[in-house]
Write a protein that holds these residues in place. Structure first.
Motif, PDB file in Angstrom:
ATOM      1  N   SER A 116       7.760  38.122 -50.922  1.00 51.21           N
ATOM      2  CA  SER A 116       6.602  37.889 -50.994  1.00 51.21           C
ATOM      3  C   SER A 116       6.423  36.159 -51.072  1.00 51.21           C
ATOM      4  N   VAL A 117       5.232  35.596 -50.806  1.00 50.85           N
ATOM      5  CA  VAL A 117       4.841  34.307 -51.094  1.00 50.85           C
ATOM      6  C   VAL A 117       3.909  34.327 -52.114  1.00 50.85           C
ATOM      7  N   VAL A 118       4.292  33.558 -53.165  1.00 52.31           N
ATOM      8  CA  VAL A 118       3.427  33.286 -54.382  1.00 52.31           C
ATOM      9  C   VAL A 118       2.339  31.778 -54.058  1.00 52.31           C
ATOM     10  N   TYR A 119       1.239  31.721 -54.235  1.00 61.15           N
ATOM     11  CA  TYR A 119       0.496  30.635 -54.131  1.00 61.15           C
ATOM     12  C   TYR A 119       0.491  29.948 -55.703  1.00 61.15           C
ATOM     13  N   VAL A 120       0.997  28.706 -55.381  1.00 61.39           N
ATOM     14  CA  VAL A 120       1.060  28.121 -57.048  1.00 61.39           C
ATOM     15  C   VAL A 120       0.045  26.972 -57.110  1.00 61.39           C
ATOM     16  N   ALA A 121      -0.608  26.601 -55.789  1.00 66.00           N
ATOM     17  CA  ALA A 121      -1.689  25.717 -55.958  1.00 66.00           C
ATOM     18  C   ALA A 121      -2.846  25.971 -54.832  1.00 66.00           C
ATOM     19  N   LYS A 122      -3.791  25.566 -54.898  1.00 68.88           N
ATOM     20  CA  LYS A 122      -5.063  25.769 -54.048  1.00 68.88           C
ATOM     21  C   LYS A 122      -5.966  24.521 -54.157  1.00 68.88           C
ATOM     22  N   ILE A 123      -6.610  24.038 -53.297  1.00 65.98           N
ATOM     23  CA  ILE A 123      -7.454  22.863 -53.102  1.00 65.98           C
ATOM     24  C   ILE A 123      -8.676  23.201 -51.985  1.00 65.98           C
ATOM     25  N   GLY A 124      -9.621  23.567 -52.525  1.00 70.72           N
ATOM     26  CA  GLY A 124     -10.957  23.907 -51.360  1.00 70.72           C
ATOM     27  C   GLY A 124     -12.162  23.296 -51.983  1.00 70.72           C
ATOM     28  N   GLY A 125     -12.897  22.937 -51.028  1.00 67.26           N
ATOM     29  CA  GLY A 125     -14.154  22.480 -51.266  1.00 67.26           C
ATOM     30  C   GLY A 125     -15.369  23.622 -51.243  1.00 67.26           C
ATOM     31  N   HIS A 126     -16.608  23.132 -51.334  1.00 66.46           N
ATOM     32  CA  HIS A 126     -17.498  24.255 -51.285  1.00 66.46           C
ATOM     33  C   HIS A 126     -17.879  25.011 -50.283  1.00 66.46           C
ATOM     34  N   ARG A 127     -17.283  24.809 -49.218  1.00 62.96           N
ATOM     35  CA  ARG A 127     -17.513  25.636 -47.939  1.00 62.96           C
ATOM     36  C   ARG A 127     -15.936  26.339 -47.494  1.00 62.96           C
ATOM     37  N   GLN A 128     -15.245  26.378 -48.487  1.00 65.46           N
ATOM     38  CA  GLN A 128     -13.666  26.884 -48.274  1.00 65.46           C
ATOM     39  C   GLN A 128     -13.976  28.214 -47.640  1.00 65.46           C
ATOM     40  N   ALA A 129     -13.005  28.546 -46.956  1.00 61.37           N
ATOM     41  CA  ALA A 129     -12.810  30.062 -46.238  1.00 61.37           C
ATOM     42  C   ALA A 129     -12.414  30.990 -47.038  1.00 61.37           C
ATOM     43  N   ALA A 130     -13.096  32.235 -46.973  1.00 65.00           N
ATOM     44  CA  ALA A 130     -12.798  33.308 -47.674  1.00 65.00           C
ATOM     45  C   ALA A 130     -11.475  34.017 -47.474  1.00 65.00           C
ATOM     46  N   ALA A 131     -10.405  33.155 -47.894  1.00 66.87           N
ATOM     47  CA  ALA A 131      -9.036  33.584 -47.751  1.00 66.87           C
ATOM     48  C   ALA A 131      -8.602  34.674 -48.892  1.00 66.87           C
ATOM     49  N   PRO A 132      -7.721  35.475 -48.864  1.00 66.83           N
ATOM     50  CA  PRO A 132      -7.528  36.424 -49.584  1.00 66.83           C
ATOM     51  C   PRO A 132      -6.641  35.933 -50.743  1.00 66.83           C
ATOM     52  N   SER A 133      -6.051  34.631 -50.723  1.00 67.20           N
ATOM     53  CA  SER A 133      -5.257  34.148 -51.683  1.00 67.20           C
ATOM     54  C   SER A 133      -5.845  33.503 -52.821  1.00 67.20           C
ATOM     55  N   ARG A 134      -5.058  33.744 -53.997  1.00 66.68           N
ATOM     56  CA  ARG A 134      -5.311  33.135 -55.134  1.00 66.68           C
ATOM     57  C   ARG A 134      -4.180  32.477 -55.911  1.00 66.68           C
ATOM     58  N   ILE A 135      -4.424  31.396 -56.664  1.00 60.67           N
ATOM     59  CA  ILE A 135      -3.259  30.933 -57.568  1.00 60.67           C
ATOM     60  C   ILE A 135      -2.815  31.909 -58.323  1.00 60.67           C
ATOM     61  N   GLY A 136      -1.566  32.160 -58.243  1.00 56.81           N
ATOM     62  CA  GLY A 136      -0.665  33.063 -58.716  1.00 56.81           C
ATOM     63  C   GLY A 136      -0.587  34.229 -58.314  1.00 56.81           C
ATOM     64  N   GLY A 137      -1.383  34.491 -57.026  1.00 55.23           N
ATOM     65  CA  GLY A 137      -1.347  35.838 -56.014  1.00 55.23           C
ATOM     66  C   GLY A 137      -0.344  35.944 -55.371  1.00 55.23           C
TER      67      GLY A 137
END
Length: 273
Positions: free
Chosen positions: A131-152
């Motif tokens: 799997s890929v594990v997401y360790v960081a994420k930067i997004g603004g007020h209009r960020q896409a509704a992606a299924p990723s979460r930090i630690g997910g």
């Protein structure tokens, strides 16, 4: 994180099986019970009840209550209104992990630059098992509704970061991913092994991976691997946006350059250490 698969048997030995992601646990030991409880929490959980913890771990209610109480006393779990959640102490321990901490320190400025260029969601992910594990994420007020979460966690075969990591990993990993089955998450998910292998070959040639509504409807992304001196993947960066406004091909060079910058900085640090 996915929960360990195990059972707390009454008269015999506890079953100990490797979960989808996580350590093998032996529920006959105190440590095994503790690990089972901690790994029962998922990235999307804000708190789960004792009953749900029992369902996920297979521990008896009395045993589970004692373990949870001890973890609260050790400040590894917090009590919520009707259950438990991982404490901030867990986060602090995770941030002490040298590899991820160093990677985050180096990658963050490059991620911020990518965000300023695109004003879309920027991810940093690492390979963990299949799997890929997401360790960081930067997004603004209009960020896409992606299924990723930090630690997910997300599958390798249907995400931009996952495919970037997979393309530069030993071929045995791709074979294992294919053998496990390419489950369809959206109508555009690649489920044909031959087509996936063609994409991976192309990614290895160009250094850039794309996803077009393969993990979730409505999003598209471009990703590039962060490689070590032997061209093995350390991590990968991506920019994700909604298909209605984001054109990932336009930002391929920027993402690739950012990933190369992270790799070069990590290499210089390693040479000086």
């Amino acid at each position: 994180m996915e929960q360990p698969v195990a059972s707390d048997n009454a008269g015999g030995a506890a079953r100990s099986e490797p979960p989808a992601a996580g350590p093998v646990v032996d529920l006959n030991t105190v440590l095994g019970k503790v690990v089972a409880v901690l790994f029962a929490f998922r990235a999307e959980d804000h708190g789960i009840t004792l009953a749900e913890l029992g369902r996920r771990t297979g521990l008896r209610k009395g045993t589970l209550h004692r373990v949870a109480r001890d973890l609260v006393d050790a400040r590894l779990l917090d009590r919520t209104g009707d259950g438990y959640r991982l404490s901030s102490q867990i986060f602090q321990l995770g941030m002490r992990a040298s590899v991820e901490r160093g990677l985050l320190e180096v990658a963050t400025p490059f991620m911020e630059d990518l965000y300023e260029r695109t004003h879309e969601t920027v991810h940093l992910g690492v390979l963990d098992g299949d799997s890929v594990v997401y360790v960081a994420k930067i997004g603004g007020h209009r960020q896409a509704a992606a299924p990723s979460r930090i630690g997910g966690r997300m599958p390798l075969y249907c995400t931009g970061i996952g495919k970037a990591l997979l393309a530069y990993s030993p071929p045995e990993l791709a074979a294992r991913v294919v053998a496990a089955g390419l489950g369809r998450r959206t109508p555009r998910t690649i489920t044909a092994p031959g087509l996936l292998r063609q994409q991976l070959a192309r990614i290895a040639e160009t250094g850039v991976a794309f996803e077009h509504e393969e993990s979730a409807i409505g999003i598209t992304c471009v990703a590039a691997p962060v490689l070590d001196a032997d061209d093995q993947p350390i991590a990968a960066l991506s920019v994700t946006g909604p298909v209605t406004r984001f054109q990932p091909e336009r930002h391929a060079c920027s993402v690739k350059a950012a990933a190369a910058g992270v790799a070069a900085t990590l290499g210089r640090r390693a040479a000086l250490s």
